[in-house]
Write a protein that holds these residues in place. Sequence first.
Motif, PDB file in Angstrom:
ATOM      1  N   ASP A  64       0.823  -1.218   0.000  1.00  0.00           N
ATOM      2  CA  ASP A  64       0.000   0.000   0.000  1.00  0.00           C
ATOM      3  C   ASP A  64       0.855   1.265   0.000  1.00  0.00           C
ATOM      4  N   GLY A  65       2.190   1.102  -0.089  1.00  0.00           N
ATOM      5  CA  GLY A  65       3.073   2.260  -0.176  1.00  0.00           C
ATOM      6  C   GLY A  65       3.460   2.877   1.147  1.00  0.00           C
ATOM      7  N   LYS A  66       3.116   2.220   2.259  1.00  0.00           N
ATOM      8  CA  LYS A  66       3.381   2.786   3.578  1.00  0.00           C
ATOM      9  C   LYS A  66       4.461   1.990   4.306  1.00  0.00           C
ATOM     10  N   ILE A  67       5.032   2.618   5.331  1.00  0.00           N
ATOM     11  CA  ILE A  67       5.990   1.933   6.198  1.00  0.00           C
ATOM     12  C   ILE A  67       5.507   2.038   7.638  1.00  0.00           C
ATOM     13  N   ALA A  68       6.020   1.144   8.482  1.00  0.00           N
ATOM     14  CA  ALA A  68       5.755   1.199   9.916  1.00  0.00           C
ATOM     15  C   ALA A  68       7.073   0.943  10.635  1.00  0.00           C
ATOM     16  N   ALA A  69       7.350   1.764  11.641  1.00  0.00           N
ATOM     17  CA  ALA A  69       8.574   1.655  12.436  1.00  0.00           C
ATOM     18  C   ALA A  69       8.225   2.090  13.855  1.00  0.00           C
ATOM     19  N   PRO A  70       9.139   1.892  14.810  1.00  0.00           N
ATOM     20  CA  PRO A  70       8.856   2.341  16.175  1.00  0.00           C
ATOM     21  C   PRO A  70       8.489   3.822  16.216  1.00  0.00           C
ATOM     22  N   LEU A  71       7.346   4.125  16.829  1.00  0.00           N
ATOM     23  CA  LEU A  71       6.785   5.482  16.971  1.00  0.00           C
ATOM     24  C   LEU A  71       6.319   6.085  15.652  1.00  0.00           C
ATOM     25  N   VAL A  72       6.446   5.329  14.569  1.00  0.00           N
ATOM     26  CA  VAL A  72       5.982   5.799  13.252  1.00  0.00           C
ATOM     27  C   VAL A  72       5.090   4.709  12.674  1.00  0.00           C
ATOM     28  N   GLU A  73       3.804   5.002  12.589  1.00  0.00           N
ATOM     29  CA  GLU A  73       2.865   3.984  12.146  1.00  0.00           C
ATOM     30  C   GLU A  73       2.145   4.423  10.883  1.00  0.00           C
ATOM     31  N   ASP A  74       2.175   3.556   9.872  1.00  0.00           N
ATOM     32  CA  ASP A  74       1.441   3.781   8.615  1.00  0.00           C
ATOM     33  C   ASP A  74       1.772   5.131   7.988  1.00  0.00           C
ATOM     34  N   LEU A  75       3.056   5.372   7.776  1.00  0.00           N
ATOM     35  CA  LEU A  75       3.500   6.604   7.129  1.00  0.00           C
ATOM     36  C   LEU A  75       3.701   6.329   5.643  1.00  0.00           C
ATOM     37  N   VAL A  76       3.133   7.176   4.804  1.00  0.00           N
ATOM     38  CA  VAL A  76       3.256   6.998   3.352  1.00  0.00           C
ATOM     39  C   VAL A  76       4.698   7.259   2.920  1.00  0.00           C
ATOM     40  N   ALA A  77       5.288   6.267   2.236  1.00  0.00           N
ATOM     41  CA  ALA A  77       6.646   6.406   1.696  1.00  0.00           C
ATOM     42  C   ALA A  77       6.638   6.477   0.178  1.00  0.00           C
ATOM     43  N   MET A  78       5.664   5.826  -0.440  1.00  0.00           N
ATOM     44  CA  MET A  78       5.592   5.767  -1.894  1.00  0.00           C
ATOM     45  C   MET A  78       5.477   7.167  -2.499  1.00  0.00           C
ATOM     46  N   GLY A  79       6.237   7.387  -3.555  1.00  0.00           N
ATOM     47  CA  GLY A  79       6.171   8.672  -4.256  1.00  0.00           C
ATOM     48  C   GLY A  79       7.093   9.732  -3.690  1.00  0.00           C
ATOM     49  N   LYS A  80       7.849   9.399  -2.652  1.00  0.00           N
ATOM     50  CA  LYS A  80       8.766  10.362  -2.037  1.00  0.00           C
ATOM     51  C   LYS A  80      10.212   9.948  -2.306  1.00  0.00           C
ATOM     52  N   ASP A  81      11.130  10.921  -2.309  1.00  0.00           N
ATOM     53  CA  ASP A  81      12.538  10.550  -2.325  1.00  0.00           C
ATOM     54  C   ASP A  81      13.000  10.348  -0.887  1.00  0.00           C
TER      55      ASP A  81
END
Length: 200
Positions: A64-81
Amino acid sequence: MIRWIIVGILGAVLLGCATGPDIPPAPSAAASSSYNYIIGPGDSVNIVVWRNPELSMSVPVRPDGKIAAPLVEDLVAMGKDASTLARDIEKELGKYIRDPVVTVVVTQFVGPYSEQIRVVGEAGKPQTLPYKQKMTLLDVMIAVGGLTDFADGNSTTLLRTSENDKQYSVRVADLIKRGDVSANVDMKPGDVLIIPRSWF
């Protein structure tokens, strides 16, 4: 009677193909010096949070183009550098820690679908490839295993989606089989190579 009708139809089709609009040759130079790699699903990104090793890790970009990491949940990464994603992670982490400094490094490259190079038709291994800066037609053809024995390589069409699907002709057979480097051209993100079958 039916036989002559079929012959007439085939003749009309071949004549239509022969008299169709000419496709201009692809420009040899097309790469942009300002190109930045755009993150897509399937990539892996290494997140490094300065002075916070417990928050640093490598994570995949989900379908779905998102990432999840500690303290960062469902952040859109797709389409970004990578730099833009790092700034977005800093904003998220800033809610919990003071003045976070984040570096993002892409470690596995797939890229968004809109920037992948697609090769269809009579290639050795038709497939999609991640675009790389200064990628050329020769690079692409080596990656897909060249041409099949039935390919009409010099009738290959390059569909350039970044230019509203403009079509160019490329001389793949001259490049691959004759070593004519003048037939080599730069690729652009989203290019599609269509390699037809030879009928003769």
